[in-house]
Design a protein around this motif. Structure first.
Motif, PDB file in Angstrom:
ATOM      1  N   ILE A  68       0.858  -1.181   0.000  1.00 39.22           N
ATOM      2  CA  ILE A  68       0.000   0.000   0.000  1.00 39.22           C
ATOM      3  C   ILE A  68       0.896   1.233   0.000  1.00 39.22           C
ATOM      4  O   ILE A  68       1.446   1.604   1.043  1.00 39.22           O
ATOM      5  CB  ILE A  68      -0.943   0.018   1.214  1.00 39.22           C
ATOM      6  CG1 ILE A  68      -1.800  -1.255   1.252  1.00 39.22           C
ATOM      7  CG2 ILE A  68      -1.836   1.260   1.182  1.00 39.22           C
ATOM      8  CD1 ILE A  68      -2.694  -1.353   2.478  1.00 39.22           C
ATOM      9  N   PRO A  69       1.115   1.878  -1.158  1.00 45.73           N
ATOM     10  CA  PRO A  69       1.936   3.094  -1.200  1.00 45.73           C
ATOM     11  C   PRO A  69       1.252   4.239  -0.446  1.00 45.73           C
ATOM     12  O   PRO A  69       0.041   4.434  -0.565  1.00 45.73           O
ATOM     13  CB  PRO A  69       2.047   3.406  -2.690  1.00 45.73           C
ATOM     14  CG  PRO A  69       1.664   2.144  -3.391  1.00 45.73           C
ATOM     15  CD  PRO A  69       0.669   1.476  -2.500  1.00 45.73           C
ATOM     16  N   GLY A  81       5.792 -11.686 -15.572  1.00 44.20           N
ATOM     17  CA  GLY A  81       5.794 -10.764 -16.703  1.00 44.20           C
ATOM     18  C   GLY A  81       5.151  -9.426 -16.414  1.00 44.20           C
ATOM     19  O   GLY A  81       5.017  -8.596 -17.324  1.00 44.20           O
ATOM     20  N   ASN A  82       4.743  -9.176 -15.188  1.00 42.21           N
ATOM     21  CA  ASN A  82       4.119  -7.896 -14.839  1.00 42.21           C
ATOM     22  C   ASN A  82       5.182  -6.818 -14.655  1.00 42.21           C
ATOM     23  O   ASN A  82       6.178  -7.025 -13.959  1.00 42.21           O
ATOM     24  CB  ASN A  82       3.322  -8.030 -13.540  1.00 42.21           C
ATOM     25  CG  ASN A  82       2.176  -9.011 -13.668  1.00 42.21           C
ATOM     26  OD1 ASN A  82       1.249  -8.789 -14.436  1.00 42.21           O
ATOM     27  ND2 ASN A  82       2.227 -10.100 -12.913  1.00 42.21           N
ATOM     28  N   VAL A  83       4.959  -5.674 -15.291  1.00 43.23           N
ATOM     29  CA  VAL A  83       5.775  -4.482 -15.085  1.00 43.23           C
ATOM     30  C   VAL A  83       4.798  -3.335 -14.875  1.00 43.23           C
ATOM     31  O   VAL A  83       4.110  -2.914 -15.811  1.00 43.23           O
ATOM     32  CB  VAL A  83       6.693  -4.189 -16.287  1.00 43.23           C
ATOM     33  CG1 VAL A  83       7.513  -2.933 -16.027  1.00 43.23           C
ATOM     34  CG2 VAL A  83       7.597  -5.375 -16.589  1.00 43.23           C
ATOM     35  N   THR A  84       4.701  -2.857 -13.641  1.00 43.01           N
ATOM     36  CA  THR A  84       3.692  -1.859 -13.309  1.00 43.01           C
ATOM     37  C   THR A  84       4.267  -0.825 -12.357  1.00 43.01           C
ATOM     38  O   THR A  84       5.340  -1.009 -11.785  1.00 43.01           O
ATOM     39  CB  THR A  84       2.463  -2.507 -12.633  1.00 43.01           C
ATOM     40  OG1 THR A  84       2.883  -3.130 -11.408  1.00 43.01           O
ATOM     41  CG2 THR A  84       1.820  -3.552 -13.527  1.00 43.01           C
ATOM     42  N   VAL A  85       3.537   0.257 -12.181  1.00 46.15           N
ATOM     43  CA  VAL A  85       3.863   1.278 -11.188  1.00 46.15           C
ATOM     44  C   VAL A  85       2.666   1.419 -10.270  1.00 46.15           C
ATOM     45  O   VAL A  85       1.533   1.564 -10.729  1.00 46.15           O
ATOM     46  CB  VAL A  85       4.197   2.632 -11.846  1.00 46.15           C
ATOM     47  CG1 VAL A  85       4.413   3.702 -10.776  1.00 46.15           C
ATOM     48  CG2 VAL A  85       5.437   2.502 -12.729  1.00 46.15           C
ATOM     49  N   ILE A  86       2.920   1.324  -8.969  1.00 47.69           N
ATOM     50  CA  ILE A  86       1.859   1.564  -7.986  1.00 47.69           C
ATOM     51  C   ILE A  86       2.174   2.849  -7.250  1.00 47.69           C
ATOM     52  O   ILE A  86       3.340   3.163  -6.995  1.00 47.69           O
ATOM     53  CB  ILE A  86       1.689   0.379  -7.011  1.00 47.69           C
ATOM     54  CG1 ILE A  86       2.995   0.053  -6.286  1.00 47.69           C
ATOM     55  CG2 ILE A  86       1.151  -0.837  -7.731  1.00 47.69           C
ATOM     56  CD1 ILE A  86       2.847  -0.984  -5.177  1.00 47.69           C
ATOM     57  N   VAL A  91      -3.608  -0.170  -4.369  1.00 44.74           N
ATOM     58  CA  VAL A  91      -3.333  -1.335  -3.522  1.00 44.74           C
ATOM     59  C   VAL A  91      -2.866  -2.461  -4.434  1.00 44.74           C
ATOM     60  O   VAL A  91      -3.491  -2.726  -5.474  1.00 44.74           O
ATOM     61  CB  VAL A  91      -4.579  -1.786  -2.730  1.00 44.74           C
ATOM     62  CG1 VAL A  91      -4.284  -3.068  -1.954  1.00 44.74           C
ATOM     63  CG2 VAL A  91      -5.030  -0.701  -1.767  1.00 44.74           C
ATOM     64  N   GLN A  92      -1.781  -3.112  -4.054  1.00 45.65           N
ATOM     65  CA  GLN A  92      -1.219  -4.222  -4.829  1.00 45.65           C
ATOM     66  C   GLN A  92      -1.327  -5.518  -4.026  1.00 45.65           C
ATOM     67  O   GLN A  92      -1.093  -5.519  -2.813  1.00 45.65           O
ATOM     68  CB  GLN A  92       0.252  -3.934  -5.137  1.00 45.65           C
ATOM     69  CG  GLN A  92       0.991  -5.047  -5.870  1.00 45.65           C
ATOM     70  CD  GLN A  92       2.497  -4.899  -5.714  1.00 45.65           C
ATOM     71  OE1 GLN A  92       3.059  -5.226  -4.683  1.00 45.65           O
ATOM     72  NE2 GLN A  92       3.142  -4.393  -6.754  1.00 45.65           N
ATOM     73  N   ASP A 132      -2.237  -8.587  -8.834  1.00 45.03           N
ATOM     74  CA  ASP A 132      -3.303  -7.647  -9.179  1.00 45.03           C
ATOM     75  C   ASP A 132      -3.029  -6.329  -8.464  1.00 45.03           C
ATOM     76  O   ASP A 132      -2.347  -6.297  -7.417  1.00 45.03           O
ATOM     77  CB  ASP A 132      -4.665  -8.198  -8.765  1.00 45.03           C
ATOM     78  CG  ASP A 132      -5.830  -7.419  -9.388  1.00 45.03           C
ATOM     79  OD1 ASP A 132      -5.602  -6.687 -10.365  1.00 45.03           O
ATOM     80  OD2 ASP A 132      -6.956  -7.544  -8.884  1.00 45.03           O
ATOM     81  N   GLN A 133      -3.542  -5.258  -9.022  1.00 45.72           N
ATOM     82  CA  GLN A 133      -3.513  -3.972  -8.338  1.00 45.72           C
ATOM     83  C   GLN A 133      -4.729  -3.169  -8.770  1.00 45.72           C
ATOM     84  O   GLN A 133      -5.252  -3.346  -9.864  1.00 45.72           O
ATOM     85  CB  GLN A 133      -2.232  -3.190  -8.640  1.00 45.72           C
ATOM     86  CG  GLN A 133      -2.165  -2.569 -10.017  1.00 45.72           C
ATOM     87  CD  GLN A 133      -0.889  -1.795 -10.241  1.00 45.72           C
ATOM     88  OE1 GLN A 133       0.189  -2.372 -10.345  1.00 45.72           O
ATOM     89  NE2 GLN A 133      -1.006  -0.473 -10.302  1.00 45.72           N
TER      90      GLN A 133
END
Length: 237
Positions: A68-69, A81-86, A91-92, A132-133
């Motif tokens: 939780i940022p 293979g996930n490349v994401t920004v939170i 919530v991730q 998931d996010q």
């Protein structure tokens, strides 16, 4: 009703320069036999990562990992293979299951990122790894708790392989809300993100925590502007 209070200043601390982490429960080199977990809630780390720095690729298995940022942007990469920004307001969830590797880096070059890293023991072992996010900005409410995580795929928020429910509340001074537990036998751990509150007669401030069990509800009253994370989890596993 039983309670345990963890004041912010009693947490473990590891300051590596690039990472300053406070541990509510035993983690890495911080070991306190009286603070191993709260039911299936195993890790509650309050992390601050310097600009451009982060956690290199490392493995996990059979753990539900929630991030939780609170400020800044965190870049995530994993073996699925996930490349994401939170970022703040997201919530991730990552179900490590049979095994994954991942990395987390501060996406920002000019400021630190602050986030909570939470580990929950899963109900079932060796599940298929999953990521998931979501953004919770559209479901955010004021002066009442709103759900951000549950065991149910069709419910509001992300879902988890455990009979656990997470809620966040943002309260103005003097406002209160009652939280009723979803499952008999569960406990509730409240972590104060900002401000000051009173829970079950205890006065709590920023980054304090309180665990409550053998009850079917708790009441939270803000004595100043406050944000609170509630984590309902099974007490046995």
């Amino acid at each position: 009703m039983n309670t345990v209070v963890h004041k912010a200043e009693t947490r473990g601390n590891a300051n590596h320069g690039w990472l300053n982490s406070h541990h509510t429960f035993s983690f890495a080199n911080y070991h306190n036999p009286e603070r191993m977990n709260f039911g299936v809630l195993r890790v509650l780390n309050d992390d601050r990562v310097q600009a451009g720095m982060g956690f290199g690729t490392h493995p996990h298995d059979n753990m539900e990992i929630i991030s939780i940022p609170l400020e800044g942007d965190l870049e995530h990469k994993d073996s699925m293979g996930n490349v994401t920004v939170i970022k703040e307001g997201d919530v991730q969830i990552m179900s490590a299951g049979t095994g994954i590797t991942h990395s987390e880096y501060n996406k920002n070059k000019d400021k630190e990122v602050k986030f909570l890293q939470i580990w929950v023991f899963p109900k079932d072992k060796n599940v298929t790894p999953r990521y998931d996010q979501i953004s919770i900005r559209d479901i955010e409410k004021t002066n009442e708790f709103y759900q951000i995580l549950s065991p149910n795929k069709d419910d509001q928020g992300v879902w988890i392989h455990q009979d656990a429910w997470f809620h966040i509340g943002k309260f103005n001074a003097g406002k209160s809300d009652e939280y009723k537990l979803q499952k008999p036998g569960n406990g509730i751990y409240a972590f104060i993100l900002e401000g000051e509150v009173e829970i079950q007669g205890e006065s709590l401030s920023k980054r304090d925590g309180i665990g409550v069990w053998n009850t079917d509800s708790i009441s939270v009253t803000a004595t100043g502007f406050a944000r609170v994370l509630l984590m309902e989890v099974p007490m046995s596993f």
